[in-house]
Design a protein around this motif. Structure first.
Motif, PDB file in Angstrom:
ATOM      1  N   ALA A  54       0.824  -1.213   0.000  1.00 22.97           N
ATOM      2  CA  ALA A  54       0.000   0.000   0.000  1.00 22.97           C
ATOM      3  C   ALA A  54       0.854   1.256   0.000  1.00 22.97           C
ATOM      4  O   ALA A  54       0.578   2.214  -0.737  1.00 22.97           O
ATOM      5  CB  ALA A  54      -0.923  -0.015   1.220  1.00 22.97           C
ATOM      6  N   THR A  55       1.896   1.263   0.812  1.00 25.49           N
ATOM      7  CA  THR A  55       2.770   2.428   0.902  1.00 25.49           C
ATOM      8  C   THR A  55       3.462   2.702  -0.431  1.00 25.49           C
ATOM      9  O   THR A  55       3.519   3.849  -0.895  1.00 25.49           O
ATOM     10  CB  THR A  55       3.833   2.220   1.999  1.00 25.49           C
ATOM     11  OG1 THR A  55       3.181   1.911   3.234  1.00 25.49           O
ATOM     12  CG2 THR A  55       4.666   3.467   2.185  1.00 25.49           C
ATOM     13  N   ASP A  56       3.966   1.651  -1.061  1.00 25.25           N
ATOM     14  CA  ASP A  56       4.657   1.818  -2.341  1.00 25.25           C
ATOM     15  C   ASP A  56       3.714   2.320  -3.426  1.00 25.25           C
ATOM     16  O   ASP A  56       4.098   3.131  -4.277  1.00 25.25           O
ATOM     17  CB  ASP A  56       5.292   0.496  -2.776  1.00 25.25           C
ATOM     18  CG  ASP A  56       6.500   0.131  -1.927  1.00 25.25           C
ATOM     19  OD1 ASP A  56       6.965   1.012  -1.186  1.00 25.25           O
ATOM     20  OD2 ASP A  56       6.966  -1.013  -1.993  1.00 25.25           O
ATOM     21  N   LEU A  57       2.466   1.859  -3.427  1.00 27.39           N
ATOM     22  CA  LEU A  57       1.493   2.327  -4.419  1.00 27.39           C
ATOM     23  C   LEU A  57       1.253   3.828  -4.283  1.00 27.39           C
ATOM     24  O   LEU A  57       1.210   4.558  -5.277  1.00 27.39           O
ATOM     25  CB  LEU A  57       0.160   1.577  -4.250  1.00 27.39           C
ATOM     26  CG  LEU A  57       0.070   0.161  -4.815  1.00 27.39           C
ATOM     27  CD1 LEU A  57      -1.331  -0.390  -4.589  1.00 27.39           C
ATOM     28  CD2 LEU A  57       0.395   0.131  -6.301  1.00 27.39           C
ATOM     29  N   ILE A  58       1.085   4.279  -3.047  1.00 31.30           N
ATOM     30  CA  ILE A  58       0.841   5.705  -2.800  1.00 31.30           C
ATOM     31  C   ILE A  58       2.053   6.529  -3.229  1.00 31.30           C
ATOM     32  O   ILE A  58       1.918   7.598  -3.833  1.00 31.30           O
ATOM     33  CB  ILE A  58       0.495   5.947  -1.317  1.00 31.30           C
ATOM     34  CG1 ILE A  58      -0.882   5.331  -1.012  1.00 31.30           C
ATOM     35  CG2 ILE A  58       0.489   7.440  -0.990  1.00 31.30           C
ATOM     36  CD1 ILE A  58      -1.265   5.360   0.447  1.00 31.30           C
TER      37      ILE A  58
END
Length: 285
Positions: free
Chosen positions: A235-239
């Protein structure tokens, strides 16, 4: 009501409420753990004994986290109020307040070191899928052949948390690893489960966690990082790569967008606009 009757009725109570099968297994496991501790009929257990179990035994002796103790508390409440139809004073069995906490996310270097430490190819495939698709560990170990859509490069997640179905992305790397995994292990299961143990049965969640801890130790990574940290990293990498909050919410299977918003605090977002203070000071010069 005997303890055996409690367990039998609890199974029916959970089925009537549509609990997922892994939630059922978890609740029953915790219930048996509680009964083993008290060594007597739950009908005879007093509120003070339950308090000591949560505070003294779980928190102080076993050193469980506040979240884990709250989970046991939820099982106790379900057992008494639903299955045994007994009213308990919740003020005497309070939940620990949830503290707003930054998500623990592995760095790219730590991820690379961890994956390289995974000697067992099946578990390496699972761990990389959790990171690459944002799966919960329960969702990963319960994947079936029919859930993998190689044409549209997506994964169907059936009955995730809250009984919700969803689709998430299927990385090319994971597809290649799955194909290699099939050639190596040749898994065969009547219901199409992909990841099987040595007996040919679907892999258990706890067994997967055991291997995660083993490879985490081998990679010399802090034990604050758990298997769920891989999902956080997705999730963090997508954001960080510019995905919208709504896109991440759907891929993660969150029922509330506030859960997704927490990843903004972790993501290293580079602003594409000038800082307002710098812009203000330009006018002062």
């Amino acid at each position: 009501m005997t303890n055996e009757q409690i367990i039998s009725k609890m199974k029916d109570d959970m089925k009537m409420r549509g609990f997922s099968h892994w939630t059922e297994e978890s609740y029953l496991g915790k219930t048996k753990d509680i009964m083993k501790y008290f060594k007597k009929p739950m009908e005879q257990v007093e509120i003070e004994e339950l308090r000591n179990f949560l505070l003294k035994h779980l928190r102080e002796e076993r050193k469980l986290s506040e979240r884990s103790v709250n989970y046991y508390n939820s099982v106790i409440r379900f057992m008494y109020e639903v299955t045994m139809d007994k009213i308990i004073n919740k003020k005497q069995l309070p939940m620990y307040r949830k503290r707003r906490k930054m998500k623990d996310v592995l760095t790219k270097e730590e991820l690379s070191t961890f994956f390289n430490a995974c000697e067992n190819y099946m578990y390496k495939t699972i761990f990389m899928m959790i990171y690459g698709s944002g799966l919960r560990v329960s969702e990963a170990v319960n994947l079936r052949i029919e859930d993998i859509d190689s044409r549209k490069m997506r994964i169907f997640v059936r009955a995730g948390k809250g009984g919700k179905d969803r689709y998430t992305v299927l990385p090319k790397t994971s597809l290649e690893m799955l194909r290699k995994y099939y050639k190596m292990y040749k898994p065969k299961h009547p219901e199409g489960y992909i990841f099987l143990n040595r007996e040919g049965k679907p892999l258990k969640i706890e067994r997967t966690r055991v291997f995660f801890r083993r490879y985490r130790k081998k990679a010399k990574i802090d034990d604050k990082f758990v298997i769920h940290s891989l999902r956080h990293g997705f999730a963090t990498d997508l954001i960080e790569r510019g995905a919208s909050i709504l896109e991440v919410k759907e891929l993660m299977g969150h029922s509330n967008i506030r859960s997704t918003m927490e990843y903004i605090h972790v993501a290293k977002i580079e602003l594409s606009v000038e800082n307002p203070l710098d812009e203000l000071m330009k006018g002062e010069k």
